[in-house]
Every structure is written in structure tokens, then in C-alpha cells.
Design an enzyme around this catalytic site. Structure first.
Site, PDB file in Angstrom:
ATOM      1  N   GLU A 203       0.840  -1.196   0.000  1.00 26.83           N
ATOM      2  CA  GLU A 203       0.000   0.000   0.000  1.00 26.83           C
ATOM      3  C   GLU A 203       0.883   1.259   0.000  1.00 26.83           C
ATOM      4  OE1 GLU A 203      -2.905  -0.901   3.071  1.00 26.83           O
ATOM      5  OE2 GLU A 203      -3.426  -2.782   2.074  1.00 26.83           O
ATOM      6  N   GLU A 408      -8.966   4.009   3.923  1.00 28.69           N
ATOM      7  CA  GLU A 408      -8.613   3.272   2.713  1.00 28.69           C
ATOM      8  C   GLU A 408      -8.554   4.307   1.596  1.00 28.69           C
ATOM      9  OE1 GLU A 408      -7.800   0.147   2.481  1.00 28.69           O
ATOM     10  OE2 GLU A 408      -8.738  -0.906   4.170  1.00 28.69           O
TER      11      GLU A 408
HETATM   12  O1  0X9 Z   1      -8.232  -5.835   5.956  1.00 30.72           O
HETATM   13  C1  0X9 Z   1      -7.590  -4.867   6.366  1.00 30.72           C
HETATM   14  O2  0X9 Z   1      -6.694  -4.957   7.190  1.00 30.72           O
HETATM   15  C2  0X9 Z   1      -7.938  -3.469   5.847  1.00 30.72           C
HETATM   16  N1  0X9 Z   1      -8.176  -3.515   4.423  1.00 30.72           N
HETATM   17  S1  0X9 Z   1      -6.890  -3.713   3.422  1.00 30.72           S
HETATM   18  O3  0X9 Z   1      -7.400  -3.884   2.071  1.00 30.72           O
HETATM   19  N2  0X9 Z   1      -6.023  -2.392   3.402  1.00 30.72           N
HETATM   20  O4  0X9 Z   1      -6.111  -4.800   3.889  1.00 30.72           O
HETATM   21  C3  0X9 Z   1      -9.217  -3.027   6.513  1.00 30.72           C
HETATM   22  C4  0X9 Z   1      -9.150  -3.028   7.989  1.00 30.72           C
HETATM   23  C5  0X9 Z   1     -10.388  -2.494   8.574  1.00 30.72           C
HETATM   24  N3  0X9 Z   1     -10.588  -3.036   9.860  1.00 30.72           N
HETATM   25  C6  0X9 Z   1     -10.490  -2.284  10.977  1.00 30.72           C
HETATM   26  N4  0X9 Z   1     -10.126  -1.043  10.910  1.00 30.72           N
HETATM   27  N5  0X9 Z   1     -10.814  -2.849  12.109  1.00 30.72           N
HETATM   28 ZN    ZN Z   2      -4.174  -2.411   4.211  1.00 25.88          ZN
END
Ligand code: 0X9
Ligand code: ZN
Ligand code: CA
Length: 459
Positions: A203, A408
Site C-alpha cells: 500500500e 482506505e
Molecule cells: O483488511 C484490512 O486490514 C484493511 N483492508 S486492506 O485492504 N487495506 O487490507 C481493513 C481493515 C479495517 N478493519 C479495521 N479497521 N478494524
Molecule cells: Zn491495508
């Protein structure tokens, strides 16, 4: 798993006047630190690698991870997405009745055997053909060139910016925290705000976000009234790369590897890496929101904070408890992609839960929506996407009482380049979050002002 403790923002803890200050270094120490930084800058300025030429890249080529994106169709609603996530797949993007995932061939096979319907996306970042420009690793700062930019910024603004090495990654790279505040050498009694970036290796736009914020704040001090006021009344911490090993691995061959995790080996497995955003010490592994398999993209690690990088950042946050009070009040963890602003909890669909009252939730939503109004992202509770456990945001809130958001960033969908949008969008898509960052900084002294309850929570 720890028992949830009362969040930071309870009226009692908020009233405690901050009196005692722990200095990390005195004046002499600061001088030594600046000298060390100057020396580091000198070395790094010459050590920054230039763009590799083709032969170089070919020579450095390593076996491809074989990871590509697939659309998994026929999934309606968060519970069905969570069921897929619970098999250990990392979901990249949520669509109406499907999701996009990144998987290698073995992973795709495993999911098909479970009955999922997978369609591979066109390899070169879907949607190309209409002048879409693919990104190359050289479009983004490397870990080393990020360090050089930070060090040069310190050299230009020594009263506003300082850096400290808060620990090292598995492979031994420095994890740095950059402090931005007027009179930066003094630990003043001001609300502190933390921005973390690049937990996930691929990312890269999030590291650019850190450099944008650093540049914006430092160049605006003394010329932009709003930024001047904020730097005079806040202490801001940036951790530009939580996962420098993963970032480096993702780009060092000259082609992107779609790598997500850190680069820590796993006992008894040839599979490398822990998903740092499943490795935090709150409700770790509780709820099907992570995987216990080392080969999974969402492997939660052998134990909470088993990833050195998780431990380093958690220790840093714990070190900001002064006189019994956590100084950091608000936090954004930058990720890509999807254009979303997410708040806790991720481990449960419930809007309120132990340690998360209706007022807490309402304040999260109010500031989250204000930020979203400024950048056009979609604001929602994290679990509206799918269940995650052991994520940074749940830990920050439940254990440290910090209002923690997950951003995001760009793009909204795979057609914008997914994890690898072209370098030409970096300026626009980092500047897009300028206002949201300022909104959080402004609210950080009393997040409950956003719901009209300042008198109750922030006397
Ligand atoms: O899955 C993840 O870790 C995040 N999305 S990613 O596509 N960047 O990997 C989202 C995490 C959201 N969850 C919380 N903030 N608890
Ligand atoms: Zn991520
Ligand atoms: Ca302070």
C-alpha cells in the site's frame, strides 16, 4: 485477550491535568540526536538508489509470488464476506454482490474447492485499454528515499520536526516516528495525534501520504494561519512506514509482488509473514476475522504482537502514557484502497460493545463523516465491510482510548489501479486528504465536541 478497560475519554481521565512530563532526551541528548540525524542524512543522500535499469531489474528478478486479483461472485452482505474472510483470504475490495481478492494459484484452487466462484481480473490492473497508465515501483518512494526526505525536512525545520528510531523491523530496518510541533524538542502538554502508514507492504500510496502531510505541515507553519495554530497547540506523530521490510520486498525486484504481510519467517512453515493488521493485542483471533495458517494473507501471527513491527508501534503508543494518561487522543491508520473511512469495532457487527458506548460511537461517526465530507470517501463502521480481528483500530480504542480511524485511500476500485495506481495521481490523491487530516487535528482536543457533549466529556 485482555479485558476491555474504560476508554481514555471518560470524564474522569480527561479531567486529570497533565503535569508530569517524561523527556526522552534532554538538551544534550537532543544535540547528539541532531548530529546523528545530520550524519544519517549525509549517508542516505548518497545511498538512495536511483531507478533500476532494465538489465538490473532482470538480474534482480526473483520468483514471482504469482498473486493476482480475482472477483469472487455471489456474495451478498457482510456475513457472507466475513465467511470468505474467515477462510484466510484477504479481501481487497467490496462490491455489491461480489468482492475482489488477491490470491496465488494455490489459494484460488483452495477457494474453488470450497465452492467459491472465482474469475481472474485482467492482469495489468484491470480496466486498462483506455489510456490507463500502469504504475512501476519507481513511481513511489522507497524506504530509503522516504528516510532521505524526512531527514531533509528535519534539516530545513529543526524547530518543527524531529525523528526518533522507535525500534526495528524483523530484518533490522529502523522504524521511525516523526514528531511535528512548534518547539518540537519540548514535550508540551498538548493533545497528541498519531498517523501510521504502510502496515500493509503493497500500500505504497500511504507512505506518500505521510510525506505529503509532513511537507504540508512544515511549509504551512508561519504562512497558513490554521496550520500555525495547529502546530502551536498539538503534537503530531507520523510513522511513515510500519512495515519497511514488506514495502522493500514488494518493490525490490523491479516489479510489484502484491505483498501484504511483514517478512518474518514462520516456525514449521515455508510461508513467510504475519499480517500486522491482525496481530494487535485486543480480541486477537477472536472472531474469524484472521487466519491461524502461516500461508494465509491474513495470518495473525503466533501470538499478539509477535510481529516485531506491531510490538514496536504498540510500545511507542504505550510510551505516550504520561502521568497515567494516554497523550494520543486521535489516530489514522492509512491503507489502500477503496476510498473509505472506517471506525471500530472490526471484530463485531455491534455498533456499541464493551468499551464503546453510544456517545463514543456517535463521536466516531460525527468526526468520521465530517472527514468523509471533505474527501468524498465513504464513512462506516469497519465491520460493515467484513469482520477483522486483531486490527490496529480495535486495539487503539479498546486498550488505549484513542479515537482510531482506518483510511482506505485511492482508488475506489480496481479500475483505478488497485494497490498500484500510477504515480501521476500521487499529488492529487494525497492532497485530497489535507482537509480530513486538519479536521482530525482540530477535533483531537475533544472528540465529543462533534456531538455537542464537550461540557460533559471535556470539562
Ligand atoms: O483488511 C484490512 O486490514 C484493511 N483492508 S486492506 O485492504 N487495506 O487490507 C481493513 C481493515 C479495517 N478493519 C479495521 N479497521 N478494524
Ligand atoms: Zn491495508
Ligand atoms: Ca506532549
Amino acid at each position: 485477550m485482555r479485558t476491555p478497560r474504560a476508554p481514555q475519554a471518560s470524564p474522569a481521565s480527561r479531567t486529570a491535568r497533565r503535569t508530569r512530563r517524561t523527556r526522552r532526551y534532554g538538551a544534550a541528548g537532543a544535540a547528539v540526536l541532531s548530529l546523528a540525524l545530520a550524519l544519517t542524512l549525509g549517508t542516505q543522500a548518497t545511498a538512495v538508489p536511483g531507478p533500476r535499469d532494465a538489465a538490473d531489474a532482470a538480474a534482480a528478478a526473483t520468483p514471482d509470488t504469482g498473486i493476482r486479483q480475482y472477483e469472487v461472485t455471489g456474495l451478498r452482505g457482510a456475513p457472507e464476506r466475513s465467511a470468505l474472510a474467515a477462510t484466510g483470504t484477504a479481501i481487497d475490495e467490496v462490491l455489491h454482490n461480489s468482492v475482489l481478492i488477491s490470491a496465488d494459484a494455490a489459494e484460488a484452487e483452495r477457494l474453488r474447492a470450497l465452492g467459491y466462484h472465482l474469475t481472474p481480473l485482467p492482469a495489468a490492473a484491470a480496466g486498462s485499454g483506455d489510456g490507463f497508465q500502469a504504475a512501476a515501483p519507481s513511481d513511489y518512494h522507497t524506504y530509503a528515499s522516504m528516510r532521505a526526505v524526512v531527514d531533509a525536512t528535519v534539516a530545513r525545520h529543526p524547530d518543527l520536526v524531529s525523528t526518533e528510531v522507535i525500534g526495528r523491523s524483523y530484518e533490522g530496518r529502523d522504524i521511525i516516528a516523526v514528531k511535528v510541533s512548534a518547539d518540537v524538542a519540548v514535550d508540551e502538554d498538548e493533545p497528541e495525534i498519531l498517523f501510521t502508514h504502510n502496515q500493509h507492504a503493497r500500500e505504497h500510496l500511504t507512505v506518500e501520504m505521510a510525506l505529503f502531510t509532513l511537507e504540508e505541515l512544515t511549509s504551512g507553519y508561519g504562512s497558513d494561519a490554521r496550520i500555525t495554530r495547529l502546530l502551536d497547540t498539538r503534537e503530531i506523530w507520523l510513522i511513515p512506514s510500519v512495515n519497511p521490510d514488506g514495502k522493500t520486498y514488494d518493490t525490490e525486484s523491479g516489479a510489484f509482488r502484491s505483498w501484504r504481510k511483514n517478512r518474518q519467517p514462520n516456525a514449521g512453515s515455508s510461508a513467510v509473514g504475519t499480517d500486522l493488521n491482525r496481530n494487535w493485542d485486543y480480541m486477537w483471533g477472536c472472531c474469524g476475522g484472521s487466519s491461524g495458517s502461516a500461508s494465509s494473507a491474513t495470518y495473525r501471527g503466533a501470538s499478539p504482537e509477535s510481529g516485531p513491527e506491531t510490538r514496536v508501534v504498540a510500545d511507542f503508543v504505550r510510551s505516550r502514557v504520561v502521568g497515567g494518561e494516554q497523550q494520543i487522543t486521535a489516530h489514522i491508520d492509512f491503507h489502500t484502497y477503496g476510498e473509505l473511512i472506517l471506525w471500530p469495532y472490526g471484530y463485531t457487527y455491534a455498533d456499541t460493545a464493551p468499551g464503546l458506548t453510544a456517545d463514543d460511537r456517535d463521536a466516531f461517526a460525527a468526526v468520521g463523516r465530517a472527514m468523509a465530507a471533505s474527501n468524498g470517501y465513504t464513512p462506516q463502521q469497519s465491520s460493515d465491510l467484513y469482520i477483522t480481528d486483531g486490527s490496529i483500530g480495535d486495539w487503539m480504542w479498546a486498550e488505549e482510548g484513542i479515537f482510531s480511524y482506518t483510511f482506505e485511500m485511492y482508488p475506489r476500485s480496481a479500475s483505478g489501479g488497485g494497490f498500484y495506481p500510477p504515480g501521476s495521481v500521487i499529488d492529487r490523491e494525497t492532497a485530497r486528504n489535507r482537509e480530513a487530516v486538519l479536521i482530525l487535528l482540530e477535533n483531537a482536543d475533544c472528540m465529543y465536541r462533534s456531538i455537542g457533549k464537550e461540557a460533559q466529556y471535556c470539562p
